[in-house]
Design a protein around this motif. Structure first.
Motif, PDB file in Angstrom:
ATOM      1  N   LEU A 125      55.172  56.104  54.139  1.00 20.82           N
ATOM      2  CA  LEU A 125      54.293  55.093  53.554  1.00 20.82           C
ATOM      3  C   LEU A 125      52.859  55.271  54.041  1.00 20.82           C
ATOM      4  CD1 LEU A 125      53.977  52.555  51.818  1.00 20.82           C
ATOM      5  CD2 LEU A 125      54.479  51.184  53.849  1.00 20.82           C
ATOM      6  N   GLY A 126      52.694  55.639  55.307  1.00 18.48           N
ATOM      7  CA  GLY A 126      51.348  55.841  55.850  1.00 18.48           C
ATOM      8  C   GLY A 126      50.617  56.975  55.153  1.00 18.48           C
ATOM      9  N   LEU A 127      51.313  58.076  54.912  1.00 18.14           N
ATOM     10  CA  LEU A 127      50.680  59.216  54.238  1.00 18.14           C
ATOM     11  C   LEU A 127      50.336  58.887  52.790  1.00 18.14           C
ATOM     12  CD1 LEU A 127      52.816  62.185  55.624  1.00 18.14           C
ATOM     13  CD2 LEU A 127      50.518  61.496  56.312  1.00 18.14           C
ATOM     14  N   ALA A 128      51.230  58.160  52.112  1.00 15.54           N
ATOM     15  CA  ALA A 128      50.946  57.759  50.731  1.00 15.54           C
ATOM     16  C   ALA A 128      49.724  56.846  50.675  1.00 15.54           C
ATOM     17  CB  ALA A 128      52.166  57.058  50.129  1.00 15.54           C
ATOM     18  N   THR A 129      49.660  55.893  51.598  1.00 11.73           N
ATOM     19  CA  THR A 129      48.510  54.980  51.643  1.00 11.73           C
ATOM     20  C   THR A 129      47.232  55.724  51.993  1.00 11.73           C
ATOM     21  OG1 THR A 129      50.003  53.203  52.377  1.00 11.73           O
ATOM     22  CG2 THR A 129      47.636  52.847  52.663  1.00 11.73           C
ATOM     23  N   THR A 130      47.327  56.686  52.895  1.00  9.75           N
ATOM     24  CA  THR A 130      46.154  57.478  53.285  1.00  9.75           C
ATOM     25  C   THR A 130      45.603  58.250  52.093  1.00  9.75           C
ATOM     26  OG1 THR A 130      46.962  57.719  55.556  1.00  9.75           O
ATOM     27  CG2 THR A 130      45.326  59.308  54.811  1.00  9.75           C
ATOM     28  N   ALA A 131      46.490  58.854  51.311  1.00  7.13           N
ATOM     29  CA  ALA A 131      46.049  59.614  50.139  1.00  7.13           C
ATOM     30  C   ALA A 131      45.294  58.718  49.157  1.00  7.13           C
ATOM     31  CB  ALA A 131      47.256  60.257  49.454  1.00  7.13           C
ATOM     32  N   VAL A 132      45.836  57.520  48.921  1.00  6.13           N
ATOM     33  CA  VAL A 132      45.174  56.573  48.016  1.00  6.13           C
ATOM     34  C   VAL A 132      43.838  56.122  48.594  1.00  6.13           C
ATOM     35  CG1 VAL A 132      45.336  54.295  46.933  1.00  6.13           C
ATOM     36  CG2 VAL A 132      47.346  55.782  47.010  1.00  6.13           C
ATOM     37  N   MET A 133      43.804  55.862  49.885  1.00  7.08           N
ATOM     38  CA  MET A 133      42.586  55.377  50.517  1.00  7.08           C
ATOM     39  C   MET A 133      41.466  56.415  50.468  1.00  7.08           C
ATOM     40  SD  MET A 133      42.231  53.624  54.289  1.00  7.08           S
ATOM     41  CE  MET A 133      43.325  52.299  53.766  1.00  7.08           C
ATOM     42  N   ILE A 134      41.809  57.668  50.729  1.00  7.50           N
ATOM     43  CA  ILE A 134      40.804  58.736  50.695  1.00  7.50           C
ATOM     44  C   ILE A 134      40.258  58.909  49.282  1.00  7.50           C
ATOM     45  CG2 ILE A 134      40.460  61.225  50.943  1.00  7.50           C
ATOM     46  CD1 ILE A 134      42.541  61.159  53.201  1.00  7.50           C
ATOM     47  N   ALA A 135      41.162  59.009  48.313  1.00  5.60           N
ATOM     48  CA  ALA A 135      40.727  59.234  46.929  1.00  5.60           C
ATOM     49  C   ALA A 135      39.911  58.065  46.394  1.00  5.60           C
ATOM     50  CB  ALA A 135      41.948  59.477  46.037  1.00  5.60           C
ATOM     51  N   SER A 136      40.334  56.837  46.693  1.00  6.62           N
ATOM     52  CA  SER A 136      39.600  55.668  46.192  1.00  6.62           C
ATOM     53  C   SER A 136      38.218  55.572  46.838  1.00  6.62           C
ATOM     54  CB  SER A 136      40.398  54.392  46.447  1.00  6.62           C
ATOM     55  OG  SER A 136      40.655  54.203  47.829  1.00  6.62           O
ATOM     56  N   ASN A 137      38.120  55.849  48.124  1.00 11.16           N
ATOM     57  CA  ASN A 137      36.815  55.833  48.795  1.00 11.16           C
ATOM     58  C   ASN A 137      35.859  56.833  48.157  1.00 11.16           C
ATOM     59  OD1 ASN A 137      37.459  53.840  50.642  1.00 11.16           O
ATOM     60  ND2 ASN A 137      36.887  55.051  52.426  1.00 11.16           N
ATOM     61  N   VAL A 138      36.349  58.038  47.921  1.00 11.18           N
ATOM     62  CA  VAL A 138      35.493  59.086  47.355  1.00 11.18           C
ATOM     63  C   VAL A 138      35.062  58.736  45.935  1.00 11.18           C
ATOM     64  CG1 VAL A 138      35.460  61.493  46.578  1.00 11.18           C
ATOM     65  CG2 VAL A 138      36.441  60.915  48.807  1.00 11.18           C
ATOM     66  N   LEU A 139      35.998  58.280  45.106  1.00 11.00           N
ATOM     67  CA  LEU A 139      35.670  57.956  43.707  1.00 11.00           C
ATOM     68  C   LEU A 139      34.699  56.786  43.613  1.00 11.00           C
ATOM     69  CD1 LEU A 139      39.150  58.367  41.965  1.00 11.00           C
ATOM     70  CD2 LEU A 139      37.166  59.892  41.835  1.00 11.00           C
ATOM     71  N   VAL A 140      34.918  55.763  44.421  1.00 11.49           N
ATOM     72  CA  VAL A 140      34.017  54.611  44.388  1.00 11.49           C
ATOM     73  C   VAL A 140      32.629  55.000  44.890  1.00 11.49           C
ATOM     74  CG1 VAL A 140      33.559  52.346  45.403  1.00 11.49           C
ATOM     75  CG2 VAL A 140      35.831  52.886  44.557  1.00 11.49           C
ATOM     76  N   SER A 141      32.565  55.828  45.920  1.00 10.65           N
ATOM     77  CA  SER A 141      31.264  56.274  46.420  1.00 10.65           C
ATOM     78  C   SER A 141      30.529  57.110  45.381  1.00 10.65           C
ATOM     79  CB  SER A 141      31.456  57.078  47.709  1.00 10.65           C
ATOM     80  OG  SER A 141      30.212  57.517  48.217  1.00 10.65           O
ATOM     81  N   LEU A 142      31.266  57.961  44.665  1.00 10.29           N
ATOM     82  CA  LEU A 142      30.648  58.779  43.621  1.00 10.29           C
ATOM     83  C   LEU A 142      30.090  57.922  42.489  1.00 10.29           C
ATOM     84  CD1 LEU A 142      33.203  61.728  43.325  1.00 10.29           C
ATOM     85  CD2 LEU A 142      30.810  61.904  44.041  1.00 10.29           C
ATOM     86  N   GLY A 143      30.774  56.823  42.159  1.00 10.68           N
ATOM     87  CA  GLY A 143      30.355  56.020  41.012  1.00 10.68           C
ATOM     88  C   GLY A 143      29.580  54.773  41.353  1.00 10.68           C
ATOM     89  N   LYS A 144      29.204  54.595  42.620  1.00 12.99           N
ATOM     90  CA  LYS A 144      28.570  53.335  43.020  1.00 12.99           C
ATOM     91  C   LYS A 144      27.238  53.089  42.321  1.00 12.99           C
ATOM     92  CE  LYS A 144      26.264  55.116  47.235  1.00 12.99           C
ATOM     93  NZ  LYS A 144      26.618  56.545  47.054  1.00 12.99           N
ATOM     94  N   ASN A 145      26.537  54.153  41.948  1.00 13.64           N
ATOM     95  CA  ASN A 145      25.236  53.978  41.296  1.00 13.64           C
ATOM     96  C   ASN A 145      25.354  53.700  39.805  1.00 13.64           C
ATOM     97  OD1 ASN A 145      23.832  54.470  43.724  1.00 13.64           O
ATOM     98  ND2 ASN A 145      23.928  56.687  43.400  1.00 13.64           N
ATOM     99  N   TRP A 146      26.545  53.874  39.253  1.00 15.97           N
ATOM    100  CA  TRP A 146      26.745  53.675  37.811  1.00 15.97           C
ATOM    101  C   TRP A 146      27.592  52.441  37.500  1.00 15.97           C
ATOM    102  CZ3 TRP A 146      26.881  58.546  40.042  1.00 15.97           C
ATOM    103  CH2 TRP A 146      25.891  59.421  39.629  1.00 15.97           C
TER     104      TRP A 146
END
Length: 221
Positions: A41-62
């Motif tokens: 469960l920790g690894l699954a949550t980590t994968a989601v957390m990393i991907a969501s952080n990166v995607l939100v940071s990429l789109g924060k200006n839009w």
């Protein structure tokens, strides 16, 4: 924001999702009957957390502030769905054990909280490091908690790891106490509360010892 060592210290210890923020306790207490389940469960949550952080940071200006939270929820939900499908396809035994708690990652306040408080205000690299640090911090607590409960509850450690995570993890399977009858209370959810309380106490004691040593060092100088 760009001090990566500070971000790692925050995620792993000082601002740990479980030990400091007391978030994600529902899946933590329900799933961590073994170290293998906690790690999965920790690894699954980590994968989601990393991907969501990166995607939100990429789109924060839009992304407009008016719809930022709904958009972030949709991003997290999409990533969780993909993670759920991937586990079901390639790690089906683990998927069966974790069950409903994989889809429930969507409601994990820790992920949405980090996306809102950090990724939406930081650059991509800092957000990536933050996702890794917070994810690892969450994973090690789940694994340690599951390991303690498994050893006390059934006398084993990382039982069935090879079935859940693949043959590569067979070396993790250890019989700690042979012919042990087990202690059912520790494996049940109330046991999770007991072990988590003990971990919180150990962390507080450790931090108090460190603080006292620092005060003594300052006093001697």
């Amino acid at each position: 924001m760009n001090n990566y060592s500070h971000i790692f210290r925050e995620g792993l210890w000082k601002n740990n999702i479980v030990l400091n923020q007391s978030l994600a306790l529902c899946p933590l207490l329900a799933v961590t009957s073994s170290a293998t389940n906690g790690l999965g469960l920790g690894l699954a949550t980590t994968a989601v957390m990393i991907a969501s952080n990166v995607l939100v940071s990429l789109g924060k200006n839009w992304i407009s502030k008016a719809v930022r939270i709904p958009v972030n929820v949709v991003i997290i939900a999409t990533l969780v769905t993909l993670t759920d499908f991937a586990l079901n396809a390639w790690l089906h035994p683990l998927h069966k054990v974790l069950g409903l708690f994989i889809p429930l990652i969507v409601t994990n306040c820790a992920i949405l909280g980090r996306v809102e408080s950090f990724a939406s205000k930081s650059n991509v690299m800092s957000s990536l490091v933050d996702g890794i640090a917070m994810g690892i911090g969450f994973t090690w607590v789940l694994t340690i908690l599951g390991g303690i409960r498994e050893v006390i509850g059934s006398g084993s450690l990382f039982a069935n790891a090879s079935l859940l995570l693949g043959e590569w993890s067979s070396f993790l399977e250890i019989t700690v106490i042979p012919e042990y009858r087990g202690l059912l209370l520790i494996i049940l959810p109330p046991g999770g509360f007991l072990v988590l309380g003990a971990l919180l106490g150990v962390k507080q004691k450790f931090e108090l010892i460190i603080k006292n040593r620092q005060l003594q060092a300052v006093a001697t100088h």
